[in-house]
Enzyme design. Structure first.
Site, mmCIF file in Angstrom:
data_model
loop_
_atom_site.group_PDB
_atom_site.id
_atom_site.type_symbol
_atom_site.label_atom_id
_atom_site.label_comp_id
_atom_site.label_asym_id
_atom_site.label_seq_id
_atom_site.Cartn_x
_atom_site.Cartn_y
_atom_site.Cartn_z
ATOM 1 N N ASP A 134 -8.673 -51.340 -34.684
ATOM 2 C CA ASP A 134 -8.574 -50.779 -33.389
ATOM 3 C C ASP A 134 -7.396 -51.692 -32.526
ATOM 4 O O ASP A 134 -7.102 -52.855 -32.743
ATOM 5 C CB ASP A 134 -9.969 -51.090 -32.536
ATOM 6 C CG ASP A 134 -10.949 -50.482 -33.449
ATOM 7 O OD1 ASP A 134 -10.855 -50.007 -34.485
ATOM 8 O OD2 ASP A 134 -12.320 -50.861 -32.892
ATOM 9 N N GLN A 150 -7.342 -55.432 -33.858
ATOM 10 C CA GLN A 150 -8.465 -55.728 -34.941
ATOM 11 C C GLN A 150 -7.591 -56.005 -36.381
ATOM 12 O O GLN A 150 -6.698 -55.365 -36.909
ATOM 13 C CB GLN A 150 -9.421 -54.946 -35.242
ATOM 14 C CG GLN A 150 -10.327 -54.831 -33.946
ATOM 15 C CD GLN A 150 -11.389 -55.999 -33.817
ATOM 16 O OE1 GLN A 150 -12.277 -56.158 -34.063
ATOM 17 N NE2 GLN A 150 -10.532 -56.703 -32.823
ATOM 18 N N GLU A 306 -18.098 -46.746 -27.912
ATOM 19 C CA GLU A 306 -17.197 -47.771 -28.185
ATOM 20 C C GLU A 306 -15.694 -47.631 -27.690
ATOM 21 O O GLU A 306 -15.498 -46.416 -27.003
ATOM 22 C CB GLU A 306 -16.899 -47.791 -29.711
ATOM 23 C CG GLU A 306 -18.003 -48.183 -30.690
ATOM 24 C CD GLU A 306 -17.774 -48.306 -31.902
ATOM 25 O OE1 GLU A 306 -18.310 -49.661 -32.655
ATOM 26 O OE2 GLU A 306 -17.147 -47.653 -32.573
#
Length: 474
Positions: A134, A150, A306
């Site tokens: 991400d 990430q 999310e």
């Protein structure tokens, strides 16, 4: 140094040729004449190069071209079509047009042998090593666009170590500088990972808000920096410790912005009893002390949301999230009004269609552009390319055109846009994208305009000026 170049780009659009001159379209879509001795610009997989025309050829088939200018002796290929087989080319181009107009081959001498190729390895950023997923904390700070993400710095696949925040910066989204890891999971509250979040600049300080994970507990922590490279975690972390009744233990990905005179934090979660994905809203006066405000938006028949984004957009506000349903996911963008902690939706869209895409994040730059970057190729394809399984998409500007939410490459990258590619096949009712070893990506749509950015094994396709975007790992 001499190089042979097979320039297959739209040869059928050549309208006449003579002994010393060929007239055709180049990448700028302008028809022009080319003769021996001319200086031309062309685009290869590494960017734009300057070259002198040494010889011109007209071939009546791709077999003739490949025989005269074999690929293993060509220093550059000006189009991805140059790496396709003659049979592939006949499927890609109209055979009658080829027979009528021929195929252009140009021998060139590259002038700037030291060129963008030495600076650009890909338009799709990835770290030199380690897992990436991400995009996080997209922000403009101290003269650079910063991309956090990430990251598992020591492994090419995830879950061998807790998540970190990787870090890179760029001035133009063409050349990237990888920086040291920004956040390490080195505190008791984030020992199991520094998960996704966003960034905000206040009083010349860059703040990173992230989901801090310990065991089954997901909370919110903040780190800050004056130079944008070295970060110090707030001593009072976590600043939001747990989820409210409307949420669940799926409670993550803080999106922070300043609006309506205060700071707001949007948290992604889900309500298991109602089977809804929800965005939960918090407010603060100082970025450190947060009060729960309520549900900002929700989706029925879903597990959780999310990776939200929230920011001013023109004279409205933009709110987005990845919505995880029982089967698959979608990326939702809404434009509407926001006042006193209430968001009223006026326009919605699901622009990013995947399939090799997830975790889109949007941020606002100093020019007022709302720019989207997503992760390619997506969790479902982990391991498909082994080490080559993760990167950032090209940045796309979000606009509202005739009441439709659109996403199209930012101005800096439009030089790399093409209107055709061997992997992109138009059909009677749309197009398909050919993928090796997997099913083709099928799009059924009324095509008014079709464009793409091809970068090695990645292609991003933009339908009708960005009304729909399809991303595929080929």
């Amino acid at each position: 140094m001499n190089h042979k170049m097979n320039l297959n780009n739209r040869p059928f659009e050549m309208i006449k040729n003579g002994e010393k001159t060929i007239e055709l379209r180049l990448y700028d879509e302008k028809r022009r004449k080319i003769k021996v001795g001319d200086t031309i610009l062309f685009k290869s997989g590494v960017g734009q190069l300057t070259a002198t025309v040494k010889a011109l050829h007209i071939f009546r088939s791709f077999e003739e071209l490949y025989a005269a200018l074999p690929l293993d002796k060509c220093g550059y290929a000006a189009d991805e079509t140059a790496t396709a087989s003659p049979d592939d080319m006949l499927e890609y181009y109209n055979k009658e047009q080829i027979e009528k107009y021929g195929v252009v081959g140009i021998e060139i001498e590259v002038k700037n042998e030291k060129n963008i190729a030495e600076e650009i390895s890909s338009l799709h950023y990835r770290p030199a090593k380690g897992w990436i997923n991400d995009p996080n904390g997209l922000v403009w700070f101290n003269g650079y666009y910063h991309i956090f993400y990430q990251h598992s710095p020591n492994y090419e696949t995830p879950w061998h170590e807790s998540m970190h925040w990787g870090h890179a910066r760029t001035k133009d989204f063409i050349r990237f500088e990888e920086l040291p890891v920004a956040l390490f999971p080195d505190k008791p509250y984030d020992i199991d990972g520094c998960w996704s979040g966003t960034a905000i600049v206040r009083d010349d300080t860059l703040y990173l808000f992230y989901a801090c994970v310990r065991g089954e507990t997901q909370a919110v922590a903040v780190a800050q920096s004056k130079d944008g490279i070295h970060f110090e975690k707030y001593s009072g972390n976590p600043v939001i410790e747990t989820f409210p009744p409307e949420g669940s233990s799926d409670f993550r990905d803080p999106a922070v912005c300043f609006a309506d005179g205060k700071f707001w934090c949007v948290m992604a979660s889900g309500n298991r009893e109602k089977h809804t994905a929800v965005l939960l809203l918090y407010e603060s006066d100082d970025l450190f002390n947060w009060r729960y405000h309520g549900v900002l938006r929700e989706w029925e028949n879903a597990r959780f949301a999310e990776c939200p984004s929230f920011m001013p957009f023109e004279d409205k506000y933009l709110l987005s999230a990845s919505v995880c349903r029982e089967n698959g996911h979608s990326f939702s963008i809404a434009v509407g009004s926001f006042k006193n902690g209430s968001f009223v939706t006026e326009v919605t869209g699901e622009v990013d269609k995947g399939p090799d895409q997830y975790a889109d994040q949007i941020f606002r730059d100093p020019k007022g552009r709302c720019i989207l970057i997503s992760w390619i190729p997506g969790w479902a394809y982990a391991g498909y390319r082994e080490q080559d399984i993760g990167c950032m998409s090209v940045p796309r500007e979000i606009t509202l055109n005739d009441g439709k939410i659109c996403a199209y490459p930012i101005e800096e990258l439009r030089q790399f846009i093409k209107t055709s590619d061997p992997a992109l096949i138009q059909t009677e009712n749309g197009f398909r994208t050919r993928r090796n070893g997997r099913a083709d990506v099928i799009c059924q749509s009324q095509l008014k305009q079709l464009s793409c950015i091809r970068d090695g094994d990645f292609i991003e396709v933009f339908v009708n000026g960005g009304e729909e975007v399809f991303t595929a790992l080929l």
